[in-house]
Design a protein around this motif. Structure first.
Motif, PDB file in Angstrom:
ATOM      1  N   GLY A  29       0.805  -1.214   0.000  1.00  0.00           N
ATOM      2  CA  GLY A  29       0.000   0.000   0.000  1.00  0.00           C
ATOM      3  C   GLY A  29       0.838   1.263   0.000  1.00  0.00           C
ATOM      4  N   ILE A  30       0.413   2.257  -0.781  1.00  0.00           N
ATOM      5  CA  ILE A  30       1.034   3.582  -0.749  1.00  0.00           C
ATOM      6  C   ILE A  30      -0.089   4.589  -0.522  1.00  0.00           C
ATOM      7  N   ALA A  31      -0.075   5.228   0.625  1.00  0.00           N
ATOM      8  CA  ALA A  31      -1.139   6.158   0.999  1.00  0.00           C
ATOM      9  C   ALA A  31      -0.916   7.510   0.341  1.00  0.00           C
ATOM     10  N   SER A  32      -2.017   8.188   0.044  1.00  0.00           N
ATOM     11  CA  SER A  32      -1.908   9.502  -0.602  1.00  0.00           C
ATOM     12  C   SER A  32      -3.115  10.358  -0.260  1.00  0.00           C
ATOM     13  N   ASN A  33      -3.098  11.583  -0.755  1.00  0.00           N
ATOM     14  CA  ASN A  33      -4.257  12.467  -0.701  1.00  0.00           C
ATOM     15  C   ASN A  33      -5.333  11.911  -1.646  1.00  0.00           C
ATOM     16  N   PRO A  34      -6.536  12.468  -1.617  1.00  0.00           N
ATOM     17  CA  PRO A  34      -7.607  11.967  -2.497  1.00  0.00           C
ATOM     18  C   PRO A  34      -7.287  12.140  -3.984  1.00  0.00           C
ATOM     19  N   GLN A  35      -8.049  11.458  -4.822  1.00  0.00           N
ATOM     20  CA  GLN A  35      -7.904  11.585  -6.260  1.00  0.00           C
ATOM     21  C   GLN A  35      -8.088  13.041  -6.677  1.00  0.00           C
ATOM     22  N   GLY A  36      -7.330  13.445  -7.698  1.00  0.00           N
ATOM     23  CA  GLY A  36      -7.381  14.827  -8.168  1.00  0.00           C
ATOM     24  C   GLY A  36      -6.249  15.665  -7.624  1.00  0.00           C
ATOM     25  N   SER A  37      -5.530  15.143  -6.622  1.00  0.00           N
ATOM     26  CA  SER A  37      -4.413  15.878  -6.034  1.00  0.00           C
ATOM     27  C   SER A  37      -3.101  15.480  -6.698  1.00  0.00           C
ATOM     28  N   ALA A  38      -2.096  16.345  -6.553  1.00  0.00           N
ATOM     29  CA  ALA A  38      -0.771  16.030  -7.068  1.00  0.00           C
ATOM     30  C   ALA A  38      -0.199  14.809  -6.359  1.00  0.00           C
ATOM     31  N   PRO A  66      -0.775  14.587   4.758  1.00  0.00           N
ATOM     32  CA  PRO A  66       0.283  13.958   5.555  1.00  0.00           C
ATOM     33  C   PRO A  66      -0.068  13.748   7.018  1.00  0.00           C
ATOM     34  N   VAL A  67      -0.900  14.632   7.590  1.00  0.00           N
ATOM     35  CA  VAL A  67      -1.252  14.459   8.999  1.00  0.00           C
ATOM     36  C   VAL A  67      -2.050  13.177   9.203  1.00  0.00           C
ATOM     37  N   VAL A  68      -2.653  12.670   8.130  1.00  0.00           N
ATOM     38  CA  VAL A  68      -3.394  11.405   8.188  1.00  0.00           C
ATOM     39  C   VAL A  68      -2.524  10.242   7.738  1.00  0.00           C
ATOM     40  N   THR A  69      -1.806  10.412   6.628  1.00  0.00           N
ATOM     41  CA  THR A  69      -1.079   9.288   6.036  1.00  0.00           C
ATOM     42  C   THR A  69       0.226   8.955   6.746  1.00  0.00           C
ATOM     43  N   ILE A  70       0.935   9.952   7.236  1.00  0.00           N
ATOM     44  CA  ILE A  70       2.215   9.675   7.902  1.00  0.00           C
ATOM     45  C   ILE A  70       2.038   8.776   9.126  1.00  0.00           C
ATOM     46  N   PRO A  71       1.048   9.018  10.000  1.00  0.00           N
ATOM     47  CA  PRO A  71       0.840   8.089  11.119  1.00  0.00           C
ATOM     48  C   PRO A  71       0.532   6.662  10.674  1.00  0.00           C
ATOM     49  N   LEU A  72      -0.140   6.489   9.534  1.00  0.00           N
ATOM     50  CA  LEU A  72      -0.432   5.146   9.040  1.00  0.00           C
ATOM     51  C   LEU A  72       0.855   4.405   8.684  1.00  0.00           C
ATOM     52  N   VAL A  73       1.824   5.131   8.146  1.00  0.00           N
ATOM     53  CA  VAL A  73       3.123   4.530   7.830  1.00  0.00           C
ATOM     54  C   VAL A  73       3.908   4.291   9.111  1.00  0.00           C
ATOM     55  N   MET A  78       0.441   1.102   6.586  1.00  0.00           N
ATOM     56  CA  MET A  78       0.790   1.305   5.188  1.00  0.00           C
ATOM     57  C   MET A  78       2.308   1.192   5.052  1.00  0.00           C
ATOM     58  N   GLU A  79       2.726   0.629   3.923  1.00  0.00           N
ATOM     59  CA  GLU A  79       4.175   0.483   3.733  1.00  0.00           C
ATOM     60  C   GLU A  79       4.834   1.788   3.262  1.00  0.00           C
ATOM     61  N   PHE A  80       4.115   2.550   2.435  1.00  0.00           N
ATOM     62  CA  PHE A  80       4.681   3.772   1.860  1.00  0.00           C
ATOM     63  C   PHE A  80       3.639   4.893   1.871  1.00  0.00           C
ATOM     64  N   SER A  81       4.123   6.107   1.664  1.00  0.00           N
ATOM     65  CA  SER A  81       3.249   7.245   1.434  1.00  0.00           C
ATOM     66  C   SER A  81       4.057   8.307   0.704  1.00  0.00           C
ATOM     67  N   VAL A  82       3.380   9.365   0.295  1.00  0.00           N
ATOM     68  CA  VAL A  82       4.058  10.507  -0.323  1.00  0.00           C
ATOM     69  C   VAL A  82       3.703  11.751   0.482  1.00  0.00           C
ATOM     70  N   SER A  83       4.621  12.711   0.491  1.00  0.00           N
ATOM     71  CA  SER A  83       4.424  13.899   1.314  1.00  0.00           C
ATOM     72  C   SER A  83       5.400  14.978   0.875  1.00  0.00           C
ATOM     73  N   ASN A  84       5.129  16.194   1.247  1.00  0.00           N
ATOM     74  CA  ASN A  84       6.152  17.229   1.094  1.00  0.00           C
ATOM     75  C   ASN A  84       7.170  17.071   2.216  1.00  0.00           C
ATOM     76  N   SER A  85       8.373  17.526   1.976  1.00  0.00           N
ATOM     77  CA  SER A  85       9.457  17.318   2.941  1.00  0.00           C
ATOM     78  C   SER A  85       9.203  18.039   4.258  1.00  0.00           C
ATOM     79  N   ASN A 101       2.690  14.835  18.949  1.00  0.00           N
ATOM     80  CA  ASN A 101       2.326  13.582  18.278  1.00  0.00           C
ATOM     81  C   ASN A 101       3.441  13.187  17.303  1.00  0.00           C
ATOM     82  N   PRO A 102       4.667  13.023  17.799  1.00  0.00           N
ATOM     83  CA  PRO A 102       5.803  12.712  16.913  1.00  0.00           C
ATOM     84  C   PRO A 102       5.640  11.371  16.227  1.00  0.00           C
ATOM     85  N   GLN A 103       6.217  11.271  15.036  1.00  0.00           N
ATOM     86  CA  GLN A 103       6.142  10.050  14.228  1.00  0.00           C
ATOM     87  C   GLN A 103       7.568   9.599  13.882  1.00  0.00           C
TER      88      GLN A 103
END
Length: 320
Positions: A29-38, A66-73, A78-85, A101-103
């Motif tokens: 799995g690679i988590a991301s923002n909803p469809q339509g996003s970069a 990222p506030v949703v997807t990063i905690p999942l990783v 989730m194995e992967f996600s994308v985010s801004n640095s 809430n450090p990750q």
């Protein structure tokens, strides 16, 4: 061989074959923002490369910012996600949107390209500068995509403004803000350049235009103070970049793929290698990768990197 023994042997063989097939077709799995996003387009391009060139079947799981997807990783869901640095930096430090809430379990895999974000209006709008946003209705809050809230504050600060200077219209995410913009509920939205949602908005309202950010050193310093690891970049007009009709100063920050401590090192190594070796496929799959350069995948962003990625970069000489 008796019938019973033959049946047992066949069942064992079928079980072994099924187990081998299951292993060969491992779903990742690679988590991301909803469809339509970069972010979604980026994740989809990576998933295509991984699925077509390995035994893994990578699936894009749209969740939120990222506030949703990063905690999942971080937890291994989730194995992967994308985010801004910037979001990944704050997640590892437990700061800004990740305060208290450090990750610590999320690690960078690769820097992909610069994410450009800005305020946009209708092409025929009399709003020409950031200062013209005073008193106007603007998408705000971004409760499921808090990084956009931080970017918004940083961009407004470059014009000596805060959210108190505009009429904020709360939305959960950037794409919902675009929907409000198309519906006429806001005068200006905030979203990422090159996203599918903005392509649709451009067609729906007869054209959009991004508001420029000044690029002088003083303005750069204001932005960096609010958004560490980011800067103001001049973006030139290009195919697929709606809203840019002349060189325009925009918020810029490296966009990255990340993995967790629970993501196997060999898996991260293989995904990193596939991204590095399939630049042209990525560029063809999503316009966001137009400036992707494999030689720039391992910059020093003061962000901890995953051991699997480090192993690959050391093998090819990108890291010492």
């Amino acid at each position: 061989m008796t019938l019973r023994l033959k049946t047992t042997a066949l069942l064992a063989a079928a079980l072994a074959l099924g187990t081998a097939f299951s292993a060969a077709a491992q779903t990742v799995g690679i988590a991301s923002n909803p469809q339509g996003s970069a972010a979604y387009a980026t994740a989809a391009a990576i998933a295509k490369v991984v699925s077509e060139n390995s035994s893994m079947r990578m699936r894009v799981i749209p969740q939120g910012g990222p506030v949703v997807t990063i905690p999942l990783v971080n937890t291994g869901e989730m194995e992967f996600s994308v985010s801004n640095s910037m979001s990944l930096f704050f997640a590892q430090k437990g700061a800004a949107m990740f305060k208290d809430n450090p990750q610590p379990g999320v690690k960078m895999v690769a820097s992909l390209y610069n994410l450009n974000v800005g305020f946009f209006v209708k092409a025929n709008s009399d709003i020409l500068t950031l200062e013209d946003l005073k008193g106007k209705r603007v998408s705000s809050e971004f409760t499921k995509q808090r990084v956009l809230h931080t970017m918004q504050e940083a961009i407004l600060a470059t014009a000596g403004m805060t959210l108190d200077d505009v009429q904020g219209v709360p939305v959960p995410s950037g794409d919902r803000g675009v929907e409000d913009f198309v519906a006429g509920n806001v005068d200006a939205g905030l979203f990422s350049l090159g996203s599918g949602a903005l392509l649709q908005a451009d067609a729906s309202v007869g054209g959009i235009r991004f508001l420029p950010i000044a690029t002088d050193d003083a303005t750069q310093a204001v932005l960096v103070a609010k958004a560490p690891g980011s800067y103001i970049e001049t973006v030139a007009p290009a195919e697929g970049l709606v809203g840019i009709t002349e060189p325009t100063g925009m918020f810029a920050g490296p966009f990255v793929i990340l993995a967790g401590d629970n993501t196997p090192e060999d898996m991260v190594y293989e995904v990193t290698k596939l991204i590095h070796g399939n630049a042209e496929t990525l560029k063809a799959a999503a316009p966001q990768f137009a400036q992707f350069n494999p030689a720039n995948m391992a910059p020093d962003l003061k962000i901890e990197m995953h051991p699997g990625a480090i192993r690959f970069y050391r093998e090819i000489g990108l890291l010492p």
